[in-house]
Design a protein around this motif. Structure first.
Motif, PDB file in Angstrom:
ATOM      1  N   SER A   1       0.912  -1.260  -0.044  1.00  0.00           N
ATOM      2  CA  SER A   1      -0.087   0.229   0.037  1.00  0.00           C
ATOM      3  C   SER A   1       0.988   1.101  -0.014  1.00  0.00           C
ATOM      4  O   SER A   1       1.877   1.127   0.083  1.00  0.00           O
ATOM      5  N   GLU A   2       0.362   2.223  -0.012  1.00  0.00           N
ATOM      6  CA  GLU A   2       1.080   3.559   0.003  1.00  0.00           C
ATOM      7  C   GLU A   2       1.811   3.754   1.257  1.00  0.00           C
ATOM      8  O   GLU A   2       2.786   4.250   1.268  1.00  0.00           O
ATOM      9  N   GLU A   3       1.244   3.545   2.315  1.00  0.00           N
ATOM     10  CA  GLU A   3       1.879   3.537   3.673  1.00  0.00           C
ATOM     11  C   GLU A   3       2.785   2.651   3.633  1.00  0.00           C
ATOM     12  O   GLU A   3       3.953   2.870   4.176  1.00  0.00           O
ATOM     13  N   GLY A   4       2.777   1.424   3.424  1.00  0.00           N
ATOM     14  CA  GLY A   4       3.656   0.492   3.341  1.00  0.00           C
ATOM     15  C   GLY A   4       4.888   0.640   2.254  1.00  0.00           C
ATOM     16  O   GLY A   4       5.997   0.548   2.889  1.00  0.00           O
ATOM     17  N   TYR A   5       4.782   1.286   1.410  1.00  0.00           N
ATOM     18  CA  TYR A   5       5.766   1.773   0.357  1.00  0.00           C
ATOM     19  C   TYR A   5       6.657   2.667   1.135  1.00  0.00           C
ATOM     20  O   TYR A   5       7.741   2.807   1.022  1.00  0.00           O
ATOM     21  N   GLN A   6       6.033   3.840   1.777  1.00  0.00           N
ATOM     22  CA  GLN A   6       6.635   4.891   2.313  1.00  0.00           C
ATOM     23  C   GLN A   6       7.293   4.453   3.695  1.00  0.00           C
ATOM     24  O   GLN A   6       8.475   4.958   3.872  1.00  0.00           O
ATOM     25  N   LEU A   7       6.759   3.352   4.299  1.00  0.00           N
ATOM     26  CA  LEU A   7       7.626   2.883   5.532  1.00  0.00           C
ATOM     27  C   LEU A   7       8.729   2.345   5.157  1.00  0.00           C
ATOM     28  O   LEU A   7       9.907   2.399   5.695  1.00  0.00           O
ATOM     29  N   VAL A   8       8.763   1.427   3.890  1.00  0.00           N
ATOM     30  CA  VAL A   8      10.069   0.745   3.490  1.00  0.00           C
ATOM     31  C   VAL A   8      10.873   1.722   2.842  1.00  0.00           C
ATOM     32  O   VAL A   8      12.209   1.625   3.194  1.00  0.00           O
ATOM     33  N   ALA A   9      10.507   2.717   2.289  1.00  0.00           N
ATOM     34  CA  ALA A   9      11.334   3.686   1.611  1.00  0.00           C
ATOM     35  C   ALA A   9      12.076   4.745   2.799  1.00  0.00           C
ATOM     36  O   ALA A   9      13.393   4.912   2.813  1.00  0.00           O
ATOM     37  N   ALA A  10      11.373   4.738   3.883  1.00  0.00           N
ATOM     38  CA  ALA A  10      12.070   5.454   5.026  1.00  0.00           C
ATOM     39  C   ALA A  10      13.354   4.555   5.718  1.00  0.00           C
ATOM     40  O   ALA A  10      14.038   5.008   6.117  1.00  0.00           O
ATOM     41  N   LEU A  11      13.366   3.201   5.312  1.00  0.00           N
ATOM     42  CA  LEU A  11      14.533   2.319   5.984  1.00  0.00           C
ATOM     43  C   LEU A  11      15.801   2.648   5.214  1.00  0.00           C
ATOM     44  O   LEU A  11      16.728   2.433   5.711  1.00  0.00           O
ATOM     45  N   ASP A  12      15.290   3.302   4.087  1.00  0.00           N
ATOM     46  CA  ASP A  12      16.686   3.501   3.016  1.00  0.00           C
ATOM     47  C   ASP A  12      17.667   2.361   3.047  1.00  0.00           C
ATOM     48  O   ASP A  12      18.679   2.334   3.214  1.00  0.00           O
ATOM     49  N   SER A  13      16.955   1.349   2.550  1.00  0.00           N
ATOM     50  CA  SER A  13      17.674  -0.039   2.286  1.00  0.00           C
ATOM     51  C   SER A  13      17.173  -0.584   1.150  1.00  0.00           C
ATOM     52  O   SER A  13      15.843  -0.885   0.804  1.00  0.00           O
TER      53      SER A  13
END
Length: 270
Positions: free
Chosen positions: A116-128
């Motif tokens: 989802s959009e929220e899931g994508y943003q959380l993974v993007a925040a990991l910077d991994s």
């Protein structure tokens, strides 16, 4: 100490639960809840911070319900001013933790984040890159695609860096040369041909005409096999339908081939 809503709840003003210059809403809620837990029992700030965490959670639920649409209710309708009595002047400075560390501490990975959009943003925040690859693999699998075995990390990373939302990721992947169909070898041949044709159409729409021509050619080859050997073609109507599809796709292959040759001639003449 008094902190207005726009300070304590930055990142959850707009619609769709997207992160806008701040931490994602789930991280904001977790931070406020952890701060409340750190306060001694009976301390007035404990209740103030706990109430604040609930307010942010309510705002996040409201934003998620919008499905990406702009918020009609202002932030202040959900999150109020926080008044704290503690004196922070003598407090020990906390460890300097970045967004990636905070999100990782919450247990989010590319393997378990919601598609989802929220899931994508959380993974993007990991910077991994590793976590984003895992997220993308799951995203592609849900659409019947996969990373090509020969895909190079540099090409993958360039595609992933070009995206800033789930929608832009989907668009970037639709034109990425390292993404391919994940084909079940036991799939019905007629279904397989239709899938090849659908993929060819998507490639053509994306401007990848050479790849589209190749995919149309694959669809044509499978359809020609079905036309000749599939027992369903004993039905005259089915055989006629498949024959028309063979003619149409054959025309597509010819048209794209002619366009390619014309482009080469123009290039050579310059």
């Amino acid at each position: 100490i008094r902190m207005p809503p726009e300070t304590v709840a930055s990142g959850i003003r707009g619609g769709g639960g997207q992160r806008r210059g701040g931490l994602p809403p789930p991280v904001r809620v977790r931070e406020a809840a952890e701060a409340a837990e750190l306060c001694p029992d009976g301390h007035p700030d404990r209740k103030a911070l706990s109430d604040h965490a609930q307010e942010i959670s309510a705002r996040a639920v409201y934003l998620d319900s919008l499905g990406g649409a702009p918020a009609s209710l202002p932030l202040e309708d959900h999150v109020g001013e926080v008044a704290l009595v503690m004196d922070l002047a003598s407090a020990q400075a906390p460890d300097d933790e970045g967004v990636a560390t905070l999100v990782a501490r919450g247990g989010t990975t590319g393997e378990n984040a919601a598609i989802s959009e929220e899931g994508y943003q959380l993974v993007a925040a990991l910077d991994s890159l590793k976590d984003m690859k895992a997220f993308v693999d799951r995203f592609l699998a849900a659409d019947g695609r996969r990373r090509a075995a020969a895909a190079e990390d540099a090409a993958i990373e360039a595609t992933l860096k070009s995206a800033s939302s789930l929608a832009s990721l989907r668009q970037a992947l639709s034109t990425a040369a390292w993404v391919e169909l994940d084909i079940d070898p036991n799939m019905d041949k007629l279904d397989l041909a239709m899938r090849f044709e659908k993929e060819a159409h998507a490639l053509e729409t994306a401007g990848r005409r050479e790849d589209a021509k190749n995919m149309y050619s694959r669809a044509l080859a499978v359809l020609q096999y079905v036309y000749k050997f599939d027992p369903r073609t004993k039905n005259a109507k089915i055989k006629d339908m498949i024959g028309k599809r063979v003619e149409e796709i054959s025309g597509k292959v010819t048209l794209l081939g002619d366009a390619r040759r014309a482009a080469r001639r123009r290039s050579a003449a310059q």
